[in-house]
Design a protein around this motif. Sequence first.
Motif, PDB file in Angstrom:
ATOM      1  N   ALA A 132     -16.002 -10.897  -2.151  1.00 22.60           N
ATOM      2  CA  ALA A 132     -16.408  -9.404  -1.951  1.00 22.60           C
ATOM      3  C   ALA A 132     -17.082  -8.642  -3.120  1.00 22.60           C
ATOM      4  O   ALA A 132     -17.526  -7.703  -2.994  1.00 22.60           O
ATOM      5  N   ASP A 133     -17.095  -9.635  -4.247  1.00 19.05           N
ATOM      6  CA  ASP A 133     -17.566  -9.141  -5.590  1.00 19.05           C
ATOM      7  C   ASP A 133     -16.903  -7.646  -6.023  1.00 19.05           C
ATOM      8  O   ASP A 133     -17.491  -6.674  -6.288  1.00 19.05           O
ATOM      9  N   ASP A 134     -15.678  -7.737  -5.627  1.00 18.36           N
ATOM     10  CA  ASP A 134     -14.944  -6.284  -5.818  1.00 18.36           C
ATOM     11  C   ASP A 134     -13.296  -6.788  -6.253  1.00 18.36           C
ATOM     12  O   ASP A 134     -12.587  -6.848  -5.426  1.00 18.36           O
ATOM     13  N   GLU A 135     -13.163  -6.850  -7.455  1.00 17.31           N
ATOM     14  CA  GLU A 135     -11.786  -7.318  -7.844  1.00 17.31           C
ATOM     15  C   GLU A 135     -10.732  -6.087  -7.864  1.00 17.31           C
ATOM     16  O   GLU A 135      -9.712  -6.222  -7.690  1.00 17.31           O
ATOM     17  N   ALA A 136     -11.335  -4.897  -8.189  1.00 16.29           N
ATOM     18  CA  ALA A 136     -10.611  -3.524  -8.442  1.00 16.29           C
ATOM     19  C   ALA A 136     -10.153  -3.272  -7.142  1.00 16.29           C
ATOM     20  O   ALA A 136      -8.841  -2.829  -7.093  1.00 16.29           O
ATOM     21  N   SER A 137     -10.866  -3.209  -6.094  1.00  9.30           N
ATOM     22  CA  SER A 137     -10.123  -2.885  -4.715  1.00  9.30           C
ATOM     23  C   SER A 137      -9.181  -3.648  -4.285  1.00  9.30           C
ATOM     24  O   SER A 137      -8.034  -2.999  -3.647  1.00  9.30           O
ATOM     25  N   TYR A 138      -9.114  -4.870  -4.453  1.00 10.64           N
ATOM     26  CA  TYR A 138      -8.123  -5.699  -4.147  1.00 10.64           C
ATOM     27  C   TYR A 138      -6.891  -5.844  -4.941  1.00 10.64           C
ATOM     28  O   TYR A 138      -5.796  -5.969  -4.727  1.00 10.64           O
ATOM     29  N   GLN A 139      -6.999  -5.548  -6.292  1.00 18.31           N
ATOM     30  CA  GLN A 139      -5.934  -5.044  -7.360  1.00 18.31           C
ATOM     31  C   GLN A 139      -5.148  -3.850  -6.756  1.00 18.31           C
ATOM     32  O   GLN A 139      -3.952  -3.967  -6.625  1.00 18.31           O
ATOM     33  N   TYR A 140      -5.803  -2.861  -6.270  1.00 17.54           N
ATOM     34  CA  TYR A 140      -5.352  -1.665  -5.742  1.00 17.54           C
ATOM     35  C   TYR A 140      -4.663  -1.856  -4.312  1.00 17.54           C
ATOM     36  O   TYR A 140      -3.389  -1.270  -4.111  1.00 17.54           O
ATOM     37  N   LEU A 141      -5.220  -2.888  -3.623  1.00 15.35           N
ATOM     38  CA  LEU A 141      -4.430  -3.043  -2.259  1.00 15.35           C
ATOM     39  C   LEU A 141      -3.071  -3.906  -2.505  1.00 15.35           C
ATOM     40  O   LEU A 141      -1.847  -3.604  -2.058  1.00 15.35           O
ATOM     41  N   VAL A 180      -2.231   9.772  -9.789  1.00 15.19           N
ATOM     42  CA  VAL A 180      -3.659  10.653  -9.512  1.00 15.19           C
ATOM     43  C   VAL A 180      -3.062  12.054  -9.280  1.00 15.19           C
ATOM     44  O   VAL A 180      -2.316  12.160  -8.306  1.00 15.19           O
ATOM     45  N   PRO A 181      -4.211  12.885  -9.549  1.00 19.14           N
ATOM     46  CA  PRO A 181      -3.887  14.135  -8.557  1.00 19.14           C
ATOM     47  C   PRO A 181      -3.863  13.951  -7.208  1.00 19.14           C
ATOM     48  O   PRO A 181      -4.470  13.084  -6.801  1.00 19.14           O
ATOM     49  N   LEU A 182      -3.055  14.896  -6.477  1.00 22.97           N
ATOM     50  CA  LEU A 182      -3.078  14.844  -5.095  1.00 22.97           C
ATOM     51  C   LEU A 182      -4.336  14.610  -4.410  1.00 22.97           C
ATOM     52  O   LEU A 182      -4.411  13.952  -3.496  1.00 22.97           O
ATOM     53  N   GLU A 183      -5.119  15.745  -4.756  1.00 23.56           N
ATOM     54  CA  GLU A 183      -6.324  15.909  -3.957  1.00 23.56           C
ATOM     55  C   GLU A 183      -7.317  14.571  -4.235  1.00 23.56           C
ATOM     56  O   GLU A 183      -8.483  14.519  -3.632  1.00 23.56           O
ATOM     57  N   GLU A 184      -7.129  13.942  -5.396  1.00 25.87           N
ATOM     58  CA  GLU A 184      -8.044  12.734  -5.595  1.00 25.87           C
ATOM     59  C   GLU A 184      -7.655  11.560  -4.868  1.00 25.87           C
ATOM     60  O   GLU A 184      -8.590  10.698  -4.639  1.00 25.87           O
ATOM     61  N   LYS A 185      -6.295  11.254  -4.227  1.00 24.36           N
ATOM     62  CA  LYS A 185      -6.258  10.267  -3.575  1.00 24.36           C
ATOM     63  C   LYS A 185      -6.936   9.805  -2.260  1.00 24.36           C
ATOM     64  O   LYS A 185      -7.528   8.592  -2.359  1.00 24.36           O
ATOM     65  N   GLY A 215      -2.315   1.021   7.452  1.00 20.42           N
ATOM     66  CA  GLY A 215      -3.119   2.017   6.902  1.00 20.42           C
ATOM     67  C   GLY A 215      -2.262   3.179   6.393  1.00 20.42           C
ATOM     68  O   GLY A 215      -2.685   4.067   5.663  1.00 20.42           O
ATOM     69  N   LEU A 216      -0.819   2.990   6.705  1.00 16.52           N
ATOM     70  CA  LEU A 216       0.022   4.233   6.491  1.00 16.52           C
ATOM     71  C   LEU A 216       0.222   4.257   4.999  1.00 16.52           C
ATOM     72  O   LEU A 216       0.326   5.317   4.234  1.00 16.52           O
ATOM     73  N   ARG A 217       0.232   3.180   3.998  1.00 19.25           N
ATOM     74  CA  ARG A 217       0.422   3.162   2.792  1.00 19.25           C
ATOM     75  C   ARG A 217      -0.645   3.776   2.044  1.00 19.25           C
ATOM     76  O   ARG A 217      -0.574   4.052   0.830  1.00 19.25           O
ATOM     77  N   ASN A 218      -1.909   3.759   2.649  1.00 18.08           N
ATOM     78  CA  ASN A 218      -3.117   4.684   1.997  1.00 18.08           C
ATOM     79  C   ASN A 218      -2.976   5.849   2.236  1.00 18.08           C
ATOM     80  O   ASN A 218      -3.683   6.691   1.675  1.00 18.08           O
ATOM     81  N   VAL A 219      -1.950   6.797   3.026  1.00 17.09           N
ATOM     82  CA  VAL A 219      -1.740   7.963   3.449  1.00 17.09           C
ATOM     83  C   VAL A 219      -1.313   8.679   2.281  1.00 17.09           C
ATOM     84  O   VAL A 219      -0.256   8.215   1.636  1.00 17.09           O
ATOM     85  N   THR A 220      -1.647   9.874   1.880  1.00 14.41           N
ATOM     86  CA  THR A 220      -0.990  10.721   0.759  1.00 14.41           C
ATOM     87  C   THR A 220       0.264  11.293   1.165  1.00 14.41           C
ATOM     88  O   THR A 220       1.355  11.069   0.511  1.00 14.41           O
ATOM     89  N   ASN A 221       0.306  12.159   2.154  1.00 13.64           N
ATOM     90  CA  ASN A 221       1.714  12.624   2.621  1.00 13.64           C
ATOM     91  C   ASN A 221       2.110  11.817   3.989  1.00 13.64           C
ATOM     92  O   ASN A 221       1.474  12.113   5.088  1.00 13.64           O
ATOM     93  N   ARG A 273     -10.328   8.421  -3.558  1.00 12.60           N
ATOM     94  CA  ARG A 273     -10.293   7.094  -4.355  1.00 12.60           C
ATOM     95  C   ARG A 273     -10.025   6.064  -3.192  1.00 12.60           C
ATOM     96  O   ARG A 273     -10.485   5.027  -3.076  1.00 12.60           O
ATOM     97  N   VAL A 274      -9.129   6.556  -2.296  1.00 13.99           N
ATOM     98  CA  VAL A 274      -9.154   5.378  -0.945  1.00 13.99           C
ATOM     99  C   VAL A 274     -10.023   5.199  -0.294  1.00 13.99           C
ATOM    100  O   VAL A 274     -10.531   4.240   0.140  1.00 13.99           O
ATOM    101  N   LYS A 275     -10.856   6.219  -0.217  1.00 20.43           N
ATOM    102  CA  LYS A 275     -12.238   6.079   0.731  1.00 20.43           C
ATOM    103  C   LYS A 275     -12.950   5.179  -0.175  1.00 20.43           C
ATOM    104  O   LYS A 275     -13.854   4.501   0.457  1.00 20.43           O
ATOM    105  N   GLY A 276     -12.991   5.393  -1.508  1.00 21.66           N
ATOM    106  CA  GLY A 276     -14.034   4.503  -2.199  1.00 21.66           C
ATOM    107  C   GLY A 276     -13.601   3.190  -1.831  1.00 21.66           C
ATOM    108  O   GLY A 276     -14.493   2.252  -1.981  1.00 21.66           O
ATOM    109  N   VAL A 277     -12.323   2.699  -2.019  1.00 25.32           N
ATOM    110  CA  VAL A 277     -11.957   1.266  -1.877  1.00 25.32           C
ATOM    111  C   VAL A 277     -12.381   0.834  -0.358  1.00 25.32           C
ATOM    112  O   VAL A 277     -12.993  -0.285  -0.539  1.00 25.32           O
TER     113      VAL A 277
END
Length: 250
Positions: free
Chosen positions: A198-207, A15-20, A141-147, A23-27
């Motif tokens: 959690a009724d949320d399959e996509a977020s745990y796929q991302y994790l 994804v574009p750098l500024e979007e990560k 938490g570090l794995r979710n950081v962009t830089n 998207r992580v916030k959404g998760v």
Amino acid sequence: MSNNKSTIDFGFSEVPLEEKVKRVKGVFDSVAGNYDIMNDVMSLGIHRVWKRQTIDLSGVRPGYKVLDLAGGTGDLTKAFAKRVGKTGQVILADINESMVRVGRDRLINQGISGNVDYTITNAEALAFPDNSFDVATIAFGLRNVTNKDQALAELYRVLKPGGQLLILEFSKVTNPAMAKLYDFYSFNILPKMGKVIADDEASYQYLAESIRMHPDQETLKQMMLQAGFDKAEYLNMSQGIVALHRGWKY
């Protein structure tokens, strides 16, 4: 690892750098309310053992000032608050307002107050002066950081001389048979559990995907040294499913 591209990994996607960040916030907006329940279910409760070992190795004592970055719902903050006592301070910091709110409410309800503060901050631009903390932690938490390089440099900056950083994070499984079993669990069972609980399959796929994209043990150790830490080492837990990296600023 530094990233000179215009895109960055979001799980297995680019994804574009500024979007990560968005998207992580959404998760984590999505999972905040069920985060503690899912941690217990996903790890069969073993995450509590990993965190307890992190706390024990931190060496936190009365009067210390501690930063719990990506502190989420406050597991580490609660333990550190008891250790630093009335003369110390713990700051639960997270980029995600939903997680901070859940953590603050949870700790206040458990009677943890007085020596704990809460703040929303980006790991890549920490809102604290140089040489502020005796100990800093970032757990899952570090794995979710962009830089990540920038975040490590910031953590080094805010530590006092003599301070210690502890990074608790999913890592590379060392046993091949265990790795195959872990992959099957991560991609076939974990997302389904997220859907049911959690009724949320996509977020745990991302994790699950984000864990595979995170630097392995040796790579992260070298990144810590490159960020300025004078010494870095790691301890594998559960055959490398999780690793605890420790860095010191002398």
